[in-house]
Write a protein that holds these residues in place. Structure first.
Motif, PDB file in Angstrom:
ATOM      1  N   GLU A  18       0.814  -1.222   0.000  1.00 13.70           N
ATOM      2  CA  GLU A  18       0.000   0.000   0.000  1.00 13.70           C
ATOM      3  C   GLU A  18       0.844   1.266   0.000  1.00 13.70           C
ATOM      4  N   MET A  19       2.114   1.142   0.391  1.00 10.38           N
ATOM      5  CA  MET A  19       2.990   2.297   0.468  1.00 10.38           C
ATOM      6  C   MET A  19       3.148   2.982  -0.893  1.00 10.38           C
ATOM      7  N   SER A  20       2.985   2.212  -1.953  1.00 13.71           N
ATOM      8  CA  SER A  20       3.154   2.779  -3.300  1.00 13.71           C
ATOM      9  C   SER A  20       2.082   3.819  -3.628  1.00 13.71           C
ATOM     10  N   SER A  21       0.945   3.748  -2.916  1.00 15.23           N
ATOM     11  CA  SER A  21      -0.134   4.709  -3.183  1.00 15.23           C
ATOM     12  C   SER A  21       0.072   6.045  -2.451  1.00 15.23           C
ATOM     13  N   VAL A  22       1.073   6.106  -1.576  1.00 14.73           N
ATOM     14  CA  VAL A  22       1.358   7.347  -0.834  1.00 14.73           C
ATOM     15  C   VAL A  22       2.148   8.288  -1.737  1.00 14.73           C
ATOM     16  N   LYS A  23       1.582   9.505  -1.976  1.00 13.27           N
ATOM     17  CA  LYS A  23       2.210  10.436  -2.917  1.00 13.27           C
ATOM     18  C   LYS A  23       2.557  11.794  -2.305  1.00 13.27           C
ATOM     19  N   ASP A  24       1.931  12.136  -1.181  1.00 16.32           N
ATOM     20  CA  ASP A  24       2.175  13.464  -0.603  1.00 16.32           C
ATOM     21  C   ASP A  24       2.117  13.390   0.921  1.00 16.32           C
ATOM     22  N   GLU A  25       2.322  14.555   1.565  1.00 17.45           N
ATOM     23  CA  GLU A  25       2.359  14.596   3.023  1.00 17.45           C
ATOM     24  C   GLU A  25       1.038  14.174   3.650  1.00 17.45           C
ATOM     25  N   ALA A  26      -0.084  14.562   3.029  1.00 18.48           N
ATOM     26  CA  ALA A  26      -1.400  14.233   3.580  1.00 18.48           C
ATOM     27  C   ALA A  26      -1.629  12.730   3.596  1.00 18.48           C
ATOM     28  N   SER A  27      -1.333  12.084   2.461  1.00 15.05           N
ATOM     29  CA  SER A  27      -1.540  10.625   2.394  1.00 15.05           C
ATOM     30  C   SER A  27      -0.518   9.883   3.256  1.00 15.05           C
ATOM     31  N   LEU A  28       0.672  10.466   3.429  1.00 15.32           N
ATOM     32  CA  LEU A  28       1.674   9.853   4.300  1.00 15.32           C
ATOM     33  C   LEU A  28       1.198   9.861   5.749  1.00 15.32           C
ATOM     34  N   LYS A  29       0.621  10.977   6.168  1.00 11.61           N
ATOM     35  CA  LYS A  29       0.098  11.067   7.527  1.00 11.61           C
ATOM     36  C   LYS A  29      -1.063  10.100   7.727  1.00 11.61           C
ATOM     37  N   GLU A  30      -1.915  10.006   6.727  1.00 11.75           N
ATOM     38  CA  GLU A  30      -3.060   9.090   6.811  1.00 11.75           C
ATOM     39  C   GLU A  30      -2.579   7.637   6.909  1.00 11.75           C
ATOM     40  N   PHE A  31      -1.546   7.300   6.123  1.00  7.86           N
ATOM     41  CA  PHE A  31      -0.971   5.952   6.151  1.00  7.86           C
ATOM     42  C   PHE A  31      -0.377   5.666   7.529  1.00  7.86           C
ATOM     43  N   GLU A  73      10.839   0.796   8.174  1.00  7.20           N
ATOM     44  CA  GLU A  73      11.895   1.131   7.212  1.00  7.20           C
ATOM     45  C   GLU A  73      11.294   1.625   5.905  1.00  7.20           C
ATOM     46  N   ALA A  74      10.240   0.906   5.448  1.00  7.69           N
ATOM     47  CA  ALA A  74       9.576   1.329   4.208  1.00  7.69           C
ATOM     48  C   ALA A  74       8.927   2.705   4.373  1.00  7.69           C
ATOM     49  N   PHE A  75       8.344   2.932   5.566  1.00  9.54           N
ATOM     50  CA  PHE A  75       7.694   4.228   5.830  1.00  9.54           C
ATOM     51  C   PHE A  75       8.716   5.370   5.820  1.00  9.54           C
ATOM     52  N   GLN A  76       9.876   5.162   6.504  1.00 12.33           N
ATOM     53  CA  GLN A  76      10.906   6.188   6.559  1.00 12.33           C
ATOM     54  C   GLN A  76      11.459   6.498   5.170  1.00 12.33           C
ATOM     55  N   LYS A  77      11.608   5.478   4.362  1.00 16.70           N
ATOM     56  CA  LYS A  77      12.104   5.664   3.005  1.00 16.70           C
ATOM     57  C   LYS A  77      11.123   6.494   2.177  1.00 16.70           C
ATOM     58  N   LYS A  78       9.829   6.174   2.325  1.00 16.81           N
ATOM     59  CA  LYS A  78       8.807   6.922   1.594  1.00 16.81           C
ATOM     60  C   LYS A  78       8.755   8.373   2.087  1.00 16.81           C
ATOM     61  N   ALA A  79       8.844   8.583   3.409  1.00 11.82           N
ATOM     62  CA  ALA A  79       8.817   9.930   3.969  1.00 11.82           C
ATOM     63  C   ALA A  79       9.977  10.768   3.445  1.00 11.82           C
ATOM     64  N   GLN A  80      11.169  10.139   3.329  1.00  9.48           N
ATOM     65  CA  GLN A  80      12.338  10.848   2.808  1.00  9.48           C
ATOM     66  C   GLN A  80      12.133  11.219   1.345  1.00  9.48           C
ATOM     67  N   GLU A  81      11.535  10.307   0.575  1.00  7.21           N
ATOM     68  CA  GLU A  81      11.266  10.582  -0.842  1.00  7.21           C
ATOM     69  C   GLU A  81      10.341  11.786  -1.001  1.00  7.21           C
ATOM     70  N   ILE A  82       9.272  11.814  -0.183  1.00  5.32           N
ATOM     71  CA  ILE A  82       8.306  12.924  -0.256  1.00  5.32           C
ATOM     72  C   ILE A  82       8.963  14.238   0.157  1.00  5.32           C
ATOM     73  N   ASN A  83       9.773  14.179   1.214  1.00  7.07           N
ATOM     74  CA  ASN A  83      10.457  15.395   1.680  1.00  7.07           C
ATOM     75  C   ASN A  83      11.435  15.913   0.627  1.00  7.07           C
ATOM     76  N   ASP A  84      12.184  14.998  -0.001  1.00  7.22           N
ATOM     77  CA  ASP A  84      13.123  15.405  -1.048  1.00  7.22           C
ATOM     78  C   ASP A  84      12.392  16.024  -2.230  1.00  7.22           C
ATOM     79  N   ALA A  85      11.228  15.487  -2.547  1.00  4.77           N
ATOM     80  CA  ALA A  85      10.436  16.036  -3.652  1.00  4.77           C
ATOM     81  C   ALA A  85       9.939  17.442  -3.331  1.00  4.77           C
ATOM     82  N   LEU A  86       9.518  17.633  -2.075  1.00  5.88           N
ATOM     83  CA  LEU A  86       9.048  18.965  -1.665  1.00  5.88           C
ATOM     84  C   LEU A  86      10.173  19.995  -1.728  1.00  5.88           C
TER      85      LEU A  86
END
Length: 346
Positions: A18-31, A73-86
């Motif tokens: 399901e982590m693949s569906s997370v695209k932004d800060e809002a969906s990351l927080k919801e996840f 680990e997967a969550f932290q990686k996704k959070a870093q990706e979103i932050n880098d994109a921002l």
């Protein structure tokens, strides 16, 4: 019991998928709230530990820890990706073209009112004077009575002002702060100046305004004489207008000083020879002064047989007009940039 271990693995894989569906800060927080909280499906499986045999409980705990670690680990990686994109988006949005010409900021000047006020304050502070400030809205008691101007005194007509109610008005001079300073000293010597705004009902013309700035000075001590006043004012005036200026003292009247003097300085236009500016006299009045009246000393707790003092008051705008050749006092208040620019280097 292998079913429970399999279930842990399935839930872990589903969460990571399901982590693949997370695209932004809002969906990351919801996840995060859905899968990493104590109420998540994975955390709820810990309640199954009570149904396991003792030898299985340790293995189950290890399995749960591994599953949680993988999810985190997967969550932290996704959070870093979103932050880098921002950050990348912000850098792109705020990119500065260094080839563009720079901005030229025009420096203004200081209003001559403040140039003069600051220099007068610096002059007296260098001589050991304290600086005191008071309110613009003043009581009749401090504004008039403490200055030896009781009710119905003719001198009140000279300082007709703006009353808020029968006992409160906009101050007509900064003298009330002198009275307060003497009260604070409790009969001890003092040297002070009090700068501030004053208000009097007056016709606005090239030399008068209903609002003006004033700096008053007061010295109280033992053995203070008119000679001390004369020496102080001569030093001050020559500091403001130049060493070659002549100073003249004329007898006058003020309710709060006795004797009182008007102080004149030689005209800057004619050097004392006489011209239209000084009306042929060669001198221009600059300030009023005198020895503190015994009644004022008594009201402030001083014994006039032991203590004496001198006081003076100078108009800030008047000094500025004489010093810089300003022909209309209203220019000082209008905020015209063309006028202020003339003083950028003074």
């Amino acid at each position: 019991m292998s079913e429970i271990f399999s279930k842990v693995s399935q839930i872990k894989d589903k969460i990571i998928s399901e982590m693949s569906s997370v695209k932004d800060e809002a969906s990351l927080k919801e996840f995060q709230e859905k899968h990493l909280s104590k109420k998540s499906e994975l955390s709820q499986l810990m309640s199954e530990i009570k149904n396991l045999a003792n030898e299985e409980k340790a293995k189950f705990g290890q399995c749960m820890n591994e599953a949680r670690a993988a999810v985190n680990e997967a969550f932290q990686k996704k959070a870093q990706e979103i932050n880098d994109a921002l950050i990348a988006q912000k850098l792109k949005r705020e990119t500065i073209d260094i080839t563009l010409p720079g901005y030229n900021y025009k420096m203004g000047g200081i209003n001559p009112f403040y140039l003069v006020q600051d220099e007068i304050i610096d002059t007296f502070v260098s001589m050991g004077y304290e600086v005191k400030e008071g309110p613009d809205v003043e009581s009749d008691y401090y504004n008039f009575e403490r200055m030896n101007i009781p009710a119905n005194h003719p001198a009140r007509e000279m300082q007709d002002s703006f009353y808020i109610n029968p006992t409160t008005l906009l101050r007509t001079h900064t003298s009330p702060e002198q009275a307060r300073a003497m009260d604070e000293k409790g009969g001890k010597p003092l040297m002070m100046i009090c700068p501030g705004k004053c208000f009097r009902r007056d016709d606005d013309d090239v030399t008068h305004s209903h609002q003006f700035g004033q700096i008053e000075g007061l010295v109280v001590g033992k053995g203070i004489t008119l000679a001390n006043l004369k020496g102080t004012l001569e030093l001050f005036i020559r500091k403001m207008f130049g060493e070659k200026r002549e100073v003249r003292f004329r007898g006058s009247y003020f309710p709060f000083t006795e004797p009182s003097v008007e102080v004149d300085v030689t005209c800057m236009n004619c050097g004392g020879k006489g011209c239209p500016t000084c009306k042929g006299t060669g001198y221009i009045e600059i300030l009023g002064a005198g020895m503190v009246h015994p009644n004022v000393l008594k009201m402030s707790g001083y014994d006039p047989k032991v203590y004496s003092g001198f006081a003076f008051g100078v108009g800030i705008e008047r000094v500025a007009m004489l010093r810089y050749g300003i022909d209309d006092i209203r220019k000082i208040y209008q905020g015209d940039v063309r006028f202020i620019e003339q003083f950028s280097r003074k």
